[in-house]
Design a protein around this motif. Structure first.
Motif, short mmCIF file in Angstrom:
data_model
loop_
_atom_site.label_atom_id
_atom_site.label_comp_id
_atom_site.label_asym_id
_atom_site.label_seq_id
_atom_site.Cartn_x
_atom_site.Cartn_y
_atom_site.Cartn_z
N SER A 1 0.83 -1.21 0.00
CA SER A 1 0.00 0.00 0.00
C SER A 1 0.86 1.26 0.00
O SER A 1 0.53 2.26 -0.66
CB SER A 1 -0.94 0.00 1.21
OG SER A 1 -0.22 0.21 2.42
N LEU A 2 1.99 1.22 0.71
CA LEU A 2 2.90 2.36 0.71
C LEU A 2 3.52 2.56 -0.66
O LEU A 2 3.67 3.70 -1.13
CB LEU A 2 3.99 2.16 1.76
CG LEU A 2 3.56 2.19 3.23
CD1 LEU A 2 4.75 1.91 4.15
CD2 LEU A 2 2.92 3.53 3.60
N LEU A 3 3.89 1.47 -1.30
CA LEU A 3 4.47 1.57 -2.65
C LEU A 3 3.46 2.16 -3.63
O LEU A 3 3.81 2.99 -4.48
CB LEU A 3 4.93 0.19 -3.12
CG LEU A 3 6.15 -0.40 -2.39
CD1 LEU A 3 6.37 -1.85 -2.77
CD2 LEU A 3 7.41 0.42 -2.69
N LYS A 4 2.21 1.74 -3.50
CA LYS A 4 1.17 2.30 -4.38
C LYS A 4 0.95 3.78 -4.09
O LYS A 4 0.76 4.58 -5.02
CB LYS A 4 -0.15 1.53 -4.19
CG LYS A 4 -0.19 0.19 -4.91
CD LYS A 4 -1.57 -0.42 -4.91
CE LYS A 4 -1.92 -1.02 -3.57
NZ LYS A 4 -3.20 -1.78 -3.61
N ASP A 5 1.01 4.15 -2.82
CA ASP A 5 0.79 5.56 -2.45
C ASP A 5 1.87 6.47 -3.03
O ASP A 5 1.57 7.52 -3.60
CB ASP A 5 0.75 5.70 -0.93
CG ASP A 5 -0.55 5.18 -0.33
OD1 ASP A 5 -1.50 4.95 -1.10
OD2 ASP A 5 -0.59 4.99 0.90
N ILE A 6 3.12 6.07 -2.87
CA ILE A 6 4.20 6.92 -3.38
C ILE A 6 4.20 6.91 -4.91
O ILE A 6 4.52 7.91 -5.56
CB ILE A 6 5.57 6.50 -2.81
CG1 ILE A 6 6.63 7.55 -3.19
CG2 ILE A 6 5.97 5.11 -3.26
CD1 ILE A 6 7.98 7.31 -2.52
N TRP A 7 3.81 5.79 -5.50
CA TRP A 7 3.71 5.68 -6.95
C TRP A 7 2.68 6.67 -7.50
O TRP A 7 2.93 7.38 -8.47
CB TRP A 7 3.33 4.25 -7.31
CG TRP A 7 2.83 4.01 -8.70
CD1 TRP A 7 1.52 3.90 -9.10
CD2 TRP A 7 3.61 3.82 -9.88
NE1 TRP A 7 1.45 3.65 -10.44
CE2 TRP A 7 2.71 3.59 -10.95
CE3 TRP A 7 4.98 3.80 -10.14
CZ2 TRP A 7 3.14 3.37 -12.26
CZ3 TRP A 7 5.41 3.57 -11.44
CH2 TRP A 7 4.51 3.36 -12.48
N HIS A 8 1.54 6.75 -6.86
CA HIS A 8 0.49 7.66 -7.32
C HIS A 8 0.79 9.11 -6.95
O HIS A 8 0.34 10.03 -7.63
CB HIS A 8 -0.86 7.25 -6.74
CG HIS A 8 -1.40 5.97 -7.30
ND1 HIS A 8 -1.65 5.79 -8.64
CD2 HIS A 8 -1.72 4.80 -6.68
CE1 HIS A 8 -2.12 4.57 -8.84
NE2 HIS A 8 -2.16 3.94 -7.68
N CYS A 9 1.55 9.30 -5.88
CA CYS A 9 1.85 10.65 -5.42
C CYS A 9 2.93 11.32 -6.27
O CYS A 9 2.80 12.48 -6.65
CB CYS A 9 2.27 10.61 -3.96
SG CYS A 9 2.41 12.23 -3.19
#
Length: 251
Positions: free
Chosen positions: A130-138
């Motif tokens: 979930s953290l990887l997805k968050d930074i990816w989208h951010c």
């Protein structure tokens, strides 16, 4: 401090097991200061000591993005989560190399210890995903760094191995759905496909891709439930796949 915990854990594993996988010290033994409890408590204290300006929040994410430090901000939380996996992986099949090094633990540890190890590894892998997805989208540019190549690959490996190794009739993580797991694995593959344009990450990408394939082969949301199957909420996993060998390289 995180690096120190990882080094201590590695020394602990090397000390506790000889090359034949025989146990010389019981990590889960009760006592005033058992090694496993010391490491576990140290990691929890480390996690609790994160200052407010480094805790995960929308406000902090905005601030770290504004000063181009998202890489550091997310990396801190991912490393702590991975440190928990480094500790608890001793109870999950194929998460320690050589695999026979922790065979004694998996065969002799209390059932609750093994269940806790699986739940910890799976839950932290989901969190890391979930953290990887968050930074990816951010901000995609913040993820272009070698540690994130490793984070994505290890996340997929730990998650799939934990799911396949789970032998209990109840769901491993009741709050996580089949689709949640699959989206995490697919996201890691997308991230690594992007990263290998800038970093030499072909092997990591292939490993994450293999983890996704293993998941797709082992689990299905529509598979008919048979007596030899384990049920994971509304989806099932075949025990035949659980006992199969894998070519996936685990870190």
């Amino acid at each position: 401090m995180i690096a120190r915990h990882s080094q201590v854990l590695q020394l602990n594993i090397e000390h506790d097991y000889d090359i034949m996988g025989r146990k010389t010290q019981t990590s889960w033994a009760s006592g005033e200061n058992p090694q496993f409890s010391i490491l576990d408590r140290g990691l929890r204290e480390l996690e609790d000591s994160i200052p407010d300006n480094f805790k995960m929040s929308a406000e902090n994410t905005y601030l770290f993005k504004s000063c181009a430090r998202l890489n550091l901000y997310f990396g801190l939380h991912i490393l702590i989560a991975q440190s928990f996996n480094d500790l608890y992986r001793i109870g999950v099949s194929q998460l320690v190399f050589p695999y026979h090094a922790t065979k004694w633990i998996r065969e002799n540890a209390p059932r609750e210890f093994i269940k806790d190890a699986h739940r910890m590894c799976a839950s932290k892998a989901v969190y890391i995903g979930s953290l990887l997805k968050d930074i990816w989208h951010c901000d995609k540019s913040s993820i272009v760094d070698v540690p994130y190549v490793q984070h994505a690959q290890v996340c997929s490996s730990v998650l799939v191995s934990s799911l396949i190794s789970w032998k209990e009739p109840e769901p491993l993580l009741p709050e996580v759905s089949y689709q949640d797991y699959r989206e995490t694995l697919e996201s890691n593959v997308r991230i690594l496909a992007y990263l290998k344009k800038y970093i030499k990450a072909d092997l990591y990408y292939e490993s994450a891709n293999q983890a996704l394939k293993r998941f797709n082969e082992a689990f299905s949301p529509t598979m008919m439930v048979q007596p030899q199957h384990h049920r994971h909420g509304s989806w099932t996993a075949t025990t035949q796949v659980n006992s199969g060998s894998s070519n996936l390289t685990l870190v």
